[in-house]
Scaffold this active site. Structure first.
Site, short mmCIF file in Angstrom:
data_model
loop_
_atom_site.label_atom_id
_atom_site.label_comp_id
_atom_site.label_asym_id
_atom_site.label_seq_id
_atom_site.Cartn_x
_atom_site.Cartn_y
_atom_site.Cartn_z
N TYR A 180 0.83 -1.21 0.00
CA TYR A 180 0.00 0.00 0.00
C TYR A 180 0.87 1.26 0.00
O TYR A 180 0.61 2.21 -0.72
CB TYR A 180 -0.91 -0.01 1.23
N PHE A 192 -8.35 19.35 -24.30
CA PHE A 192 -8.95 18.04 -24.54
C PHE A 192 -10.28 18.01 -23.78
O PHE A 192 -10.45 18.74 -22.81
CB PHE A 192 -8.00 16.94 -24.04
N ASP A 193 -11.24 17.15 -24.18
CA ASP A 193 -12.59 17.30 -23.61
C ASP A 193 -12.67 17.03 -22.10
O ASP A 193 -13.38 17.75 -21.40
CB ASP A 193 -13.68 16.57 -24.41
N ASP A 231 -0.06 19.16 -21.18
CA ASP A 231 -0.97 18.01 -21.20
C ASP A 231 -0.37 17.09 -22.27
O ASP A 231 -0.68 17.19 -23.44
CB ASP A 231 -2.38 18.49 -21.56
N ALA A 281 -0.08 13.66 -23.11
CA ALA A 281 -0.39 12.24 -23.33
C ALA A 281 0.42 11.66 -24.50
O ALA A 281 0.82 10.51 -24.48
CB ALA A 281 -1.88 12.06 -23.59
N LYS A 321 -1.80 6.46 -23.55
CA LYS A 321 -1.34 6.80 -24.90
C LYS A 321 0.14 6.43 -25.03
O LYS A 321 0.47 5.28 -25.16
CB LYS A 321 -1.58 8.29 -25.18
N HIS A 347 -23.39 11.60 -26.38
CA HIS A 347 -22.95 10.68 -27.43
C HIS A 347 -22.71 9.26 -26.92
O HIS A 347 -22.82 8.32 -27.67
CB HIS A 347 -21.70 11.22 -28.13
C1 LIG Z 1 -6.66 10.99 -23.17
C2 LIG Z 1 -6.32 12.36 -22.82
C3 LIG Z 1 -6.66 12.91 -21.59
C4 LIG Z 1 -7.49 12.16 -20.55
O1 LIG Z 1 -6.88 11.00 -20.18
P1 LIG Z 1 -7.65 9.67 -19.73
O2 LIG Z 1 -6.55 8.71 -19.47
O3 LIG Z 1 -8.54 9.26 -20.87
O4 LIG Z 1 -8.43 10.00 -18.51
C5 LIG Z 1 -6.26 14.21 -21.31
N1 LIG Z 1 -5.60 14.94 -22.22
C6 LIG Z 1 -5.25 14.45 -23.42
C7 LIG Z 1 -4.49 15.29 -24.38
C8 LIG Z 1 -5.62 13.15 -23.77
O5 LIG Z 1 -5.30 12.68 -24.98
#
Ligand SMILES: *Cc1c(COP(=O)(O)O)cnc(C)c1O
Length: 459
Positions: free
Chosen positions: A72, A125-126, A216, A218, A259, A451
């Site tokens: 843990y 990103f959304d 950000d 990913a 990613k 969606h």
């Molecule tokens: C996928 C993504 C996120 C969110 O990540 P999750 O692992 O799906 O929660 C945030 N920002 C970018 C640019 C992403 O591609």
């Protein structure tokens, strides 16, 4: 450059996938209320819904899983991951989280210190936008204009419009800007990269006004590979050095590890040097994600991520990765299918507004194309357009999206060029029949994120 590299790996374990008959697909789509999110994955032959968490792990990653320390607190796997992240980023502090949005829910409310603050981004990103808004702040997108000219080559369509960004800072007041977010690559713009030159300008701006720069990232490795291929002066650099230079020009790095870290689940909060802020993040991680040495992950997940982060930076892998996306994009372009050009790092975007101009935006032309491709070829994709965008909360009216995209996201190390040939043939057949496609309307419309669970009917 019409050469596409063969994969720098071979297959040693397979997962069978099955093509279905047209009749079976018709029945499956009907049962799914014409919404591809409601299909069981077994009804899909080639799944291009997303590149998130859908890639294949290497045998090194599978071996690392066995070494997971499930303690843990103070897990050995945490320290291994921490060491790798520090080595790649040069940052001092790291907290694992369950995925990208976990990082967002911990970090963004801490930056939005008072009400009515703003985040400015090349493009949010959304889920990032959702967490900005949940934190009571406003999200402003400020991408360069080239991003919207889909037919003309431009090497870095993900860049921030720096002049506009500075104008916003002056206009809104520095004290009202919670942070500048650089999304790299720019996911919502089709995985378009950001140049180091642009990042340097933006970083200088944030330093001038004393605003934190959040990467950000990913897809930071895919972005670094584009820099090597396209930015002047970087063709001889190693990918890991380019990535390091990117990290030098940010203060906080948030990552969805699903990613470029080549794992099925996981995320990261990484902080360059602000120990106070790190402590605040650690504190918030406990109730939302878990104790700061596991953050919602199993020890084995952290082991696989530590290995995946390094593999994701290997140049031969990245070149093949970007080649696969470019291969599909070029095939479609040659057949006259309108696509975002040049292709991004993780997906091909088909312009369905242009393709189905006879379907009005509030009958969701891109969703109609996605469904038609599923029926034609058993390929699942996703709509990025007015269906996804939803309604104006004030007027209740459908908002018209500037683009109606069908997104074909390519999972990492998963499909072959032959699979992509099958996809391309399917898209081209649908393109030939585009005038026969019909619009859709709601049989059931959820109030939020419609969606995912909506039920649709053909007009
Ligand atoms: C996928 C993504 C996120 C969110 O990540 P999750 O692992 O799906 O929660 C945030 N920002 C970018 C640019 C992403 O591609």
């Amino acid at each position: 450059m019409d050469r596409f590299t063969a994969p720098p790996y071979r297959i040693k374990m397979i997962e069978p996938i099955k093509q279905t008959t047209l009749q079976e697909r018709k029945e499956s789509l009907e049962k799914a209320y014409n919404n591809l999110f409601l299909l069981p994955s077994e009804a899909v032959y080639i799944d291009l819904l997303t590149d998130s968490g859908t890639g294949a792990m290497s045998h090194y990653q599978w071996a690392a899983l066995m070494q997971g320390d499930e303690s843990y607190a103070g897990s050995r796997s945490f320290y291994r991951l921490e060491e790798t992240v520090k080595e790649i980023t040069g940052y001092k502090y790291m907290i694992p989280v369950h995925q990208g949005r976990g990082a967002e829910q911990v970090v963004l409310p801490l930056l939005a210190k008072h009400s009515d603050m703003y985040f400015i981004s090349n493009m949010h990103f959304d889920t990032t936008r959702a967490h900005v808004e949940l934190a009571g702040a406003t999200a402003i997108d400020c991408v360069v204009d080239e991003c919207f000219d889909i037919d003309t080559f431009s090497p870095f369509k993900g860049n921030m419009n720096v002049e506009k960004c500075e104008a916003y800072i002056k206009d809104l007041g520095r004290e009202n800007i919670a942070g500048i977010i650089m999304t790299m690559t720019n996911n919502s713009a089709g995985g378009q990269p950001v140049s180091l030159e642009n990042l340097r300008y933006v970083y200088a701006l944030t330093q001038k006004y004393d605003i934190p720069l959040i990467m950000d990232g990913a897809r930071f490795a895919e972005n670094a590979c584009f820099i090597k291929q396209r930015e002047k002066g970087y063709d001889k650099h190693e990918i890991k050095d380019i990535a390091r230079e990117m990290f030098d020009h940010a203060d906080i790095f948030l990552m969805s590890a699903k990613k470029d870290a080549l794992v099925n689940i996981g995320g990261l909060i990484v902080i360059k040097k602000d120990v106070e802020f790190f402590r605040e993040c650690q504190g918030r991680t406990v109730p939302y994600e878990g104790f700061p040495t596991y953050g919602g992950l199993a020890g084995r997940d952290m082991e696989a991520m530590a290995v995946g982060l390094k593999e994701g930076l290997e140049e031969d892998y990245l070149i093949h990765r970007l080649d696969q996306v470019r291969y599909l994009s070029e095939k479609l372009r040659k057949a006259g299918v309108p696509v975002q050009y040049p292709a991004g790092g993780h997906a091909v975007f088909v312009d369905c507004k242009n393709m189905c101009s006879h379907i009005p935006f509030d009958q969701f032309p891109a969703q109609s194309v996605c469904n038609a491709l599923y029926l034609e070829a058993g390929v699942r994709t996703v709509e990025v357009g007015s269906f996804l965008l939803g309604r104006d909360p004030k007027t209740g009216k459908n908002i018209e999206s500037p683009f109606e995209w069908m997104r074909l996201a390519i999972p990492r190390r998963t499909y072959t060029y032959a699979h992509l040939d099958h996809v391309a043939e399917g898209v081209i057949s649908v393109y030939m029949k585009r005038k026969e496609l019909k619009g859709l309307y709601f049989e059931y419309e959820p109030k939020v994120l419609r969606h995912f669970m909506a039920k649709l009917k053909y007009v």
